[in-house]
Design an enzyme around this catalytic site. Sequence first.
Site, PDB file in Angstrom:
ATOM      1  N   MET A  36      -3.541  -2.791   2.659  1.00 20.16           N
ATOM      2  CA  MET A  36      -4.588  -1.129   2.006  1.00 20.16           C
ATOM      3  C   MET A  36      -3.638  -0.814   0.319  1.00 20.16           C
ATOM      4  O   MET A  36      -4.220   0.398   0.138  1.00 20.16           O
ATOM      5  CB  MET A  36      -3.961   0.251   3.009  1.00 20.16           C
ATOM      6  CG  MET A  36      -5.066  -0.410   4.103  1.00 20.16           C
ATOM      7  SD  MET A  36      -5.102   1.214   4.899  1.00 20.16           S
ATOM      8  CE  MET A  36      -3.518   2.086   5.270  1.00 20.16           C
ATOM      9  N   HIS A  40       3.045  -4.272  -2.919  1.00 18.18           N
ATOM     10  CA  HIS A  40       4.716  -4.280  -3.025  1.00 18.18           C
ATOM     11  C   HIS A  40       5.218  -5.469  -2.649  1.00 18.18           C
ATOM     12  O   HIS A  40       3.902  -6.746  -2.031  1.00 18.18           O
ATOM     13  CB  HIS A  40       5.835  -3.336  -2.696  1.00 18.18           C
ATOM     14  CG  HIS A  40       5.568  -3.963  -0.473  1.00 18.18           C
ATOM     15  ND1 HIS A  40       5.671  -4.374  -0.074  1.00 18.18           N
ATOM     16  CD2 HIS A  40       4.590  -2.941  -0.347  1.00 18.18           C
ATOM     17  CE1 HIS A  40       5.294  -3.688   0.611  1.00 18.18           C
ATOM     18  NE2 HIS A  40       4.816  -3.008   1.174  1.00 18.18           N
ATOM     19  N   GLY A  42       6.446  -6.859  -0.656  1.00 18.15           N
ATOM     20  CA  GLY A  42       6.043  -7.759   1.115  1.00 18.15           C
ATOM     21  C   GLY A  42       4.741  -8.084   1.422  1.00 18.15           C
ATOM     22  O   GLY A  42       4.859  -9.241   1.514  1.00 18.15           O
ATOM     23  N   HIS A  43       3.468  -7.863   1.289  1.00 22.16           N
ATOM     24  CA  HIS A  43       2.193  -8.137   0.107  1.00 22.16           C
ATOM     25  C   HIS A  43       2.641  -9.210   0.142  1.00 22.16           C
ATOM     26  O   HIS A  43       1.185 -10.351  -0.146  1.00 22.16           O
ATOM     27  CB  HIS A  43       1.458  -6.832  -0.253  1.00 22.16           C
ATOM     28  CG  HIS A  43       1.630  -5.700   0.673  1.00 22.16           C
ATOM     29  ND1 HIS A  43       2.267  -4.260   0.181  1.00 22.16           N
ATOM     30  CD2 HIS A  43       0.751  -5.699   1.397  1.00 22.16           C
ATOM     31  CE1 HIS A  43       1.044  -3.410   0.674  1.00 22.16           C
ATOM     32  NE2 HIS A  43       0.614  -4.318   1.856  1.00 22.16           N
ATOM     33  N   GLN A  67      -7.823   4.999  10.800  1.00 17.84           N
ATOM     34  CA  GLN A  67      -6.694   4.157  11.018  1.00 17.84           C
ATOM     35  C   GLN A  67      -5.387   5.601  10.950  1.00 17.84           C
ATOM     36  O   GLN A  67      -4.300   6.064  11.285  1.00 17.84           O
ATOM     37  CB  GLN A  67      -6.086   3.340  10.916  1.00 17.84           C
ATOM     38  CG  GLN A  67      -5.453   2.803   9.321  1.00 17.84           C
ATOM     39  CD  GLN A  67      -5.351   1.608   9.137  1.00 17.84           C
ATOM     40  OE1 GLN A  67      -5.474   0.473   9.559  1.00 17.84           O
ATOM     41  NE2 GLN A  67      -3.668   1.594   8.383  1.00 17.84           N
ATOM     42  N   GLN A 166       5.661  -9.419   9.571  1.00 15.39           N
ATOM     43  CA  GLN A 166       6.757  -9.158  11.638  1.00 15.39           C
ATOM     44  C   GLN A 166       7.557  -7.276  11.173  1.00 15.39           C
ATOM     45  O   GLN A 166       7.363  -6.844  12.066  1.00 15.39           O
ATOM     46  CB  GLN A 166       7.442  -9.626  10.998  1.00 15.39           C
ATOM     47  CG  GLN A 166       8.986  -9.412  12.424  1.00 15.39           C
ATOM     48  CD  GLN A 166       7.928  -9.312  13.580  1.00 15.39           C
ATOM     49  OE1 GLN A 166       6.975 -10.060  13.905  1.00 15.39           O
ATOM     50  NE2 GLN A 166       8.645  -8.508  14.914  1.00 15.39           N
ATOM     51  N   SER A 203       8.280  -1.129   1.865  1.00 14.19           N
ATOM     52  CA  SER A 203       7.139  -0.930   2.691  1.00 14.19           C
ATOM     53  C   SER A 203       7.034  -0.013   1.364  1.00 14.19           C
ATOM     54  O   SER A 203       7.979   0.744   0.967  1.00 14.19           O
ATOM     55  CB  SER A 203       8.364   0.149   3.383  1.00 14.19           C
ATOM     56  OG  SER A 203       7.468   1.413   3.939  1.00 14.19           O
ATOM     57  N   ARG A 205       5.989   2.788   1.641  1.00 17.60           N
ATOM     58  CA  ARG A 205       6.649   4.348   2.135  1.00 17.60           C
ATOM     59  C   ARG A 205       8.014   4.559   1.670  1.00 17.60           C
ATOM     60  O   ARG A 205       9.067   6.000   1.483  1.00 17.60           O
ATOM     61  CB  ARG A 205       6.785   5.149   3.915  1.00 17.60           C
ATOM     62  CG  ARG A 205       5.560   4.831   4.755  1.00 17.60           C
ATOM     63  CD  ARG A 205       6.436   5.687   5.480  1.00 17.60           C
ATOM     64  NE  ARG A 205       4.537   6.002   6.395  1.00 17.60           N
ATOM     65  CZ  ARG A 205       4.279   6.071   7.599  1.00 17.60           C
ATOM     66  NH1 ARG A 205       5.282   5.686   8.503  1.00 17.60           N
ATOM     67  NH2 ARG A 205       2.983   6.312   7.735  1.00 17.60           N
TER      68      ARG A 205
HETATM   69  O1  PAF Z   1      -0.816  -3.215   7.457  1.00 18.53           O
HETATM   70  C1  PAF Z   1      -2.163  -2.134   7.105  1.00 18.53           C
HETATM   71  O2  PAF Z   1      -1.886  -1.866   5.572  1.00 18.53           O
HETATM   72  C2  PAF Z   1      -3.046  -1.296   7.565  1.00 18.53           C
HETATM   73  O3  PAF Z   1      -3.417  -1.411   8.985  1.00 18.53           O
HETATM   74  C3  PAF Z   1      -3.846  -2.900   7.978  1.00 18.53           C
HETATM   75  C4  PAF Z   1      -4.121  -3.698   8.356  1.00 18.53           C
HETATM   76  C5  PAF Z   1      -4.368  -3.380   6.152  1.00 18.53           C
HETATM   77  C6  PAF Z   1      -5.382  -2.115   8.520  1.00 18.53           C
HETATM   78  O4  PAF Z   1      -6.456  -1.360   7.296  1.00 18.53           O
END
Ligand code: PAF
Length: 313
Positions: A36, A40, A42-43, A67, A166, A203, A205
Site C-alpha cells: 500500500m 520501508h 521491510g518492503h 480493508q 511474517q 512497520s 506505524r
Molecule cells: O500488507 C499490506 O500492505 C496490504 O494488506 C496488502 C497485502 C498490500 C493488501 O492491500
Amino acid sequence: MTVSSKIQILRTVQQVRQWRHQTLINNQSVGFVPTMGALHQGHCSLVAESIKENDKTIVSIFVNPSQFAPHEDLNNYPRTLDRDLEILSTEFRNKPVDAVFVPKMSEMYPNGIVLEVEKQRGTFVTVHGSSEQLEGVTRPQFFRGVATVVTKLLNIVQPTRVYFGQKDAQQCVVIRNLVKDLMIPTEVRVMPTLRESNGLAMSSRNEYLSKEMKDKSSIIYRALRKGEELFNKETKLHHKKSVESKLIISEIADLIQQDPDFEIEYIAVSHPETLEDLGEVKPGLGAVVSCAVKAPKENSNELTRLIDNIILN
Ligand code: PAF
C-alpha cells in the site's frame, strides 16, 4: 529525467496483462510484492527476495479502501508515491524492479467502493475461519478487504510467486488459505520480520512514535522472546511434552505490563495454519504467538497499535 521515471509504471489492468504476456512468451518467472506504499526496509527485503528468486519483479502500490472501516480514516493513510518510486529505483541497483503497478481506484473497483460493508455491491472474498480472530476482532472487515484485493491483484498479475512479511502473521495465513481454496497457481512466500536494531518490528506505524517511544517499544519483542525462552526451557531442558499457553502468555504480559505506557490488546497462542486458539504448545507441532499492543503517538493523545509475533517450534 528523474531517477524514478526509469521504472516502468503500469496504470491499468490491460497494461499489466500485456507486460505479463511478454514474460510468458520469454518463459520468465515473475515475483510480485503487493504493497500500500509508504515503503520501508521491510518492503525492500520482500522486493530483494523476489528479485533474487525470479526473472522479473513487479510491485503494486495501491491503498485498498475495502480493508478500512468507515472510522479508520482511510484519507489519512500516508501516500508517498514519488518517494516510493525513488526507493524502488535506487535500492536495487544490480537488478532493478521491472515494473510498478499503480492502479486508480476505478481500475480495481470498477463498480465503485464504499466502506460500509452492508452497502457494498459486487464480489468480495471472505476467508472464513482465519479472518475473525486476533486482528479480526477489532477490525472485522479488514481481512475481507485484504482477501478481495489480493485475489484481484493475483488475477491481474498472475505471478509465479507472491511475497508477504511474517510480521502480518494472520494476513499470511488468510492469503495462504485463499490461494489454496481458490486454486490460484501462485506460490506464497512468507519472509521473516525485519526488525530495528532494538528488535522492534519494522512497520509504517512506527513513524507515529517518538524516538523515546520507539526505543521503549522494543519491550514487545523482548517479551515475545521471554515467552519463547520459557517454551524452550520447558521442552528442551526439562523435556516436557507440552507447555500450557497461559504460562507463555503470562510470561509475555508480565514484562509488557511493567511499562504503563503500553496497553495490551491481546496476546494469543494459535495454531500456525488455522489460527485456532491452542491450550498448549507441543514441540514439533508449533504455534504462532502474536500480540497487539497500543502505544502513545508522538504529540497526540491517541494510541497506535503495534503488532508482532514469534513462531514456536
Ligand atoms: O500488507 C499490506 O500492505 C496490504 O494488506 C496488502 C497485502 C498490500 C493488501 O492491500
